[in-house]
Design an enzyme around this catalytic site. Structure first.
Site, short mmCIF file in Angstrom:
data_model
loop_
_atom_site.label_atom_id
_atom_site.label_comp_id
_atom_site.label_asym_id
_atom_site.label_seq_id
_atom_site.Cartn_x
_atom_site.Cartn_y
_atom_site.Cartn_z
N ARG A 16 0.77 -1.22 0.52
CA ARG A 16 0.50 -0.26 0.39
C ARG A 16 0.69 1.52 -0.40
O ARG A 16 0.59 2.40 -0.79
CB ARG A 16 -1.04 -0.19 1.09
CG ARG A 16 -2.36 -1.18 1.01
CD ARG A 16 -2.92 -1.22 2.72
NE ARG A 16 -2.34 -1.49 3.34
CZ ARG A 16 -2.41 -2.88 3.54
NH1 ARG A 16 -3.12 -3.75 3.09
NH2 ARG A 16 -1.78 -3.04 4.32
N MET A 17 2.39 1.01 1.12
CA MET A 17 2.59 2.27 0.93
C MET A 17 3.84 1.94 -0.33
O MET A 17 4.06 3.32 -0.29
CB MET A 17 3.63 2.62 2.40
CG MET A 17 2.42 3.09 3.90
SD MET A 17 1.84 4.32 2.95
CE MET A 17 4.09 5.73 3.51
N ARG A 41 8.39 -9.08 -2.81
CA ARG A 41 9.13 -10.46 -1.88
C ARG A 41 9.39 -11.35 -3.27
O ARG A 41 8.80 -11.06 -4.12
CB ARG A 41 7.67 -11.00 -0.88
CG ARG A 41 7.00 -11.04 -1.24
CD ARG A 41 5.68 -11.82 0.07
NE ARG A 41 4.44 -12.11 -1.22
CZ ARG A 41 3.67 -12.02 -1.00
NH1 ARG A 41 3.71 -10.35 -1.02
NH2 ARG A 41 2.68 -12.01 -1.90
N HIS A 163 -7.68 1.83 12.84
CA HIS A 163 -6.82 1.01 11.74
C HIS A 163 -7.70 0.09 11.05
O HIS A 163 -8.33 -0.17 11.49
CB HIS A 163 -5.41 0.60 11.70
CG HIS A 163 -4.39 1.62 12.03
ND1 HIS A 163 -4.30 2.15 13.52
CD2 HIS A 163 -3.53 2.65 11.29
CE1 HIS A 163 -3.13 3.47 13.37
NE2 HIS A 163 -2.77 3.25 11.82
N LYS A 167 -4.37 -4.42 9.27
CA LYS A 167 -3.21 -4.03 10.09
C LYS A 167 -2.91 -4.72 10.16
O LYS A 167 -3.19 -5.86 11.27
CB LYS A 167 -3.29 -2.74 10.95
CG LYS A 167 -2.48 -2.31 11.53
CD LYS A 167 -2.35 -0.58 11.78
CE LYS A 167 -0.82 -0.64 12.82
NZ LYS A 167 -0.47 -0.70 11.70
N THR A 174 2.19 4.45 15.59
CA THR A 174 1.73 5.27 16.56
C THR A 174 2.07 5.98 17.22
O THR A 174 2.14 6.53 17.72
CB THR A 174 1.41 5.97 14.52
OG1 THR A 174 2.01 5.85 13.19
CG2 THR A 174 1.18 7.10 15.54
P1 NAD Z 1 1.63 -4.10 2.60
O1 NAD Z 1 1.15 -5.13 3.31
O2 NAD Z 1 0.33 -3.97 1.68
O3 NAD Z 1 3.11 -3.03 1.94
C1 NAD Z 1 4.72 -4.62 2.87
C2 NAD Z 1 5.16 -4.83 1.38
O4 NAD Z 1 6.37 -5.32 1.94
C3 NAD Z 1 4.25 -5.74 0.38
O5 NAD Z 1 3.93 -5.78 -1.03
C4 NAD Z 1 5.35 -7.41 0.83
O6 NAD Z 1 4.83 -8.06 -0.24
C5 NAD Z 1 6.16 -6.49 0.64
N1 NAD Z 1 7.37 -7.21 1.35
C6 NAD Z 1 6.79 -8.84 2.38
N2 NAD Z 1 7.98 -9.20 2.45
C7 NAD Z 1 9.24 -8.76 1.45
C8 NAD Z 1 10.85 -9.19 1.30
N3 NAD Z 1 11.30 -10.19 1.74
N4 NAD Z 1 11.60 -8.06 0.32
C9 NAD Z 1 10.72 -7.24 0.02
N5 NAD Z 1 9.32 -6.51 -0.14
C10 NAD Z 1 8.59 -7.51 0.79
O7 NAD Z 1 1.77 -2.77 3.87
P2 NAD Z 1 1.84 -1.35 4.06
O8 NAD Z 1 0.42 -0.70 4.73
O9 NAD Z 1 2.53 -0.87 2.98
O10 NAD Z 1 2.63 -1.72 5.36
C11 NAD Z 1 4.09 -1.78 5.42
C12 NAD Z 1 4.52 -1.14 6.61
O11 NAD Z 1 4.84 0.23 6.68
C13 NAD Z 1 3.96 -2.36 8.32
O12 NAD Z 1 4.91 -2.17 9.01
C14 NAD Z 1 3.18 -0.79 7.92
O13 NAD Z 1 2.22 -0.11 9.64
C15 NAD Z 1 4.07 0.46 8.36
N6 NAD Z 1 3.32 2.38 7.65
C16 NAD Z 1 4.51 2.70 8.52
C17 NAD Z 1 3.53 4.00 8.28
C18 NAD Z 1 4.56 5.19 8.48
O14 NAD Z 1 4.12 6.30 8.32
N7 NAD Z 1 6.16 5.08 8.65
C19 NAD Z 1 2.77 4.09 7.27
C20 NAD Z 1 1.89 3.75 6.62
C21 NAD Z 1 2.18 2.16 7.22
#
Ligand code: NAD
Length: 280
Positions: A16-17, A41, A163, A167, A174
């Site tokens: 998503r991010m 991944r 959330h 999640k 946060t």
């Molecule tokens: P998501 O599950 O949509 O995305 C995670 C991505 O990581 C997926 O595409 C997944 O396939 C990939 N991934 C998994 N294993 C991997 C590997 N070995 N190598 C490479 N890629 C791999 O999750 P999201 O909503 O995008 O959030 C990701 C993380 O960021 C979570 O920990 C979330 O809590 C955090 N987050 C932080 C903020 C912030 O502002 N700091 C904002 C949103 C989300």
């Protein structure tokens, strides 16, 4: 003359991010960004697909790959990581060895995993932030100030977060980040005072406690309320994210800020100039 675009390696590009950052970077921003590598991944259904197309924007000529080391060797200005706690921890020595500045937004890090990232920050500059939005980082400053003003006056602090149903970690990174602000204001250590939800005959609430409560459902992007309740009044400081783009914009702000910094662990308060220190 405009500066050269910041070259981005996206780790977790298909998430998503990762996709939100891809869309913003492709949409033209100041300073400019160029996604030069997209890593996900090994069993991602997006492998080989153009990351721009996968994210619903224009084709960028960058196929999604699972080869992090090759992507790191290809010469990005910064790696931006939104993946999974174990993934970021495993990436830490590889990012450090490649000498690429690193923005880590991944949450749910166990202490040893966080240590792996702290160790990487001896070799490269790292921005580690559980929430990249301007509003949450300002809220962090305000919560610390409020707790400092209310310390010793009978105000109980509780943190409520909501959330989306997908999640994976709880309480949110946060919420813990805001809990650290409250604990710092009270002069406490969060690990001695945090209570995660309450259930059953838990007895009366002791004064030295910060409670966390997590709600999960639907597509809620992220809501956090820090409540200070005393006899006769209740103060609530709240933040509501209505779009993931505020987080993606913050990540890009960190990505533009970090190249050329000295190796160290930074937080969004550093990036945003809100105060010295303050890593998430
Ligand atoms: P998501 O599950 O949509 O995305 C995670 C991505 O990581 C997926 O595409 C997944 O396939 C990939 N991934 C998994 N294993 C991997 C590997 N070995 N190598 C490479 N890629 C791999 O999750 P999201 O909503 O995008 O959030 C990701 C993380 O960021 C979570 O920990 C979330 O809590 C955090 N987050 C932080 C903020 C912030 O502002 N700091 C904002 C949103 C989300």
């Amino acid at each position: 003359m405009s500066a050269a675009p910041v070259k981005l390696l996206l780790l977790g590009a298909g998430g998503r991010m990762g996709q939100a950052i891809t869309r913003l970077a492709a949409g033209g921003m100041d300073p400019g960004f160029e996604v030069t590598a997209a890593v996900d991944r090994p069993d991602s259904p997006l492998l080989g697909q153009d990351i721009g197309t996968a994210a619903g924007t224009k084709a960028l000529g960058v196929p999604v790959t699972a080869d992090l080391d090759a992507a790191l060797a290809a010469g990005a200005d910064v790696a931006v990581d939104f993946t999974f706690h174990a993934v970021s921890a495993a990436a830490a020595p590889r990012v450090a060895a490649a000498g690429v500045p690193w923005v880590v937004g991944t949450t749910g890090l166990a202490p040893a995993e966080r240590e792996a990232i702290v160790a990487a920050a001896q070799a490269v500059p790292v921005v580690l932030a559980a929430n990249m939005s301007v509003g949450i980082n300002l809220l962090h400053v305000l919560v610390e100030q409020a707790a400092r003003a209310l310390a010793g006056r009978g105000y109980d602090c509780e943190i409520i977060e909501r959330h989306h149903r997908r999640k994976k970690d709880s309480p949110s990174g946060t919420a813990l980040f805001l809990g650290e602000a409250a604990a710092a204001g009270y002069g406490w250590d969060l690990k001695d005072t945090a209570v995660d939800g309450r259930s059953g005959l838990v007895g009366e609430r002791p004064e030295k406690e910060i409670g966390f409560h997590a709600i999960r459902g639907g597509d809620i992007v992220g809501e956090h309320t820090v409540l200070f309740a005393a006899d006769g009044e209740c103060l609530e400081l709240s933040h509501r994210a209505t779009s993931r783009d505020i987080l993606a914009r913050g990540a890009l702000r960190a990505a533009a800020w970090i190249p050329g910094r000295a190796p160290a662990l930074y937080g969004m308060r550093d990036v945003l100039g809100l105060s010295p220190g303050g890593t998430a």
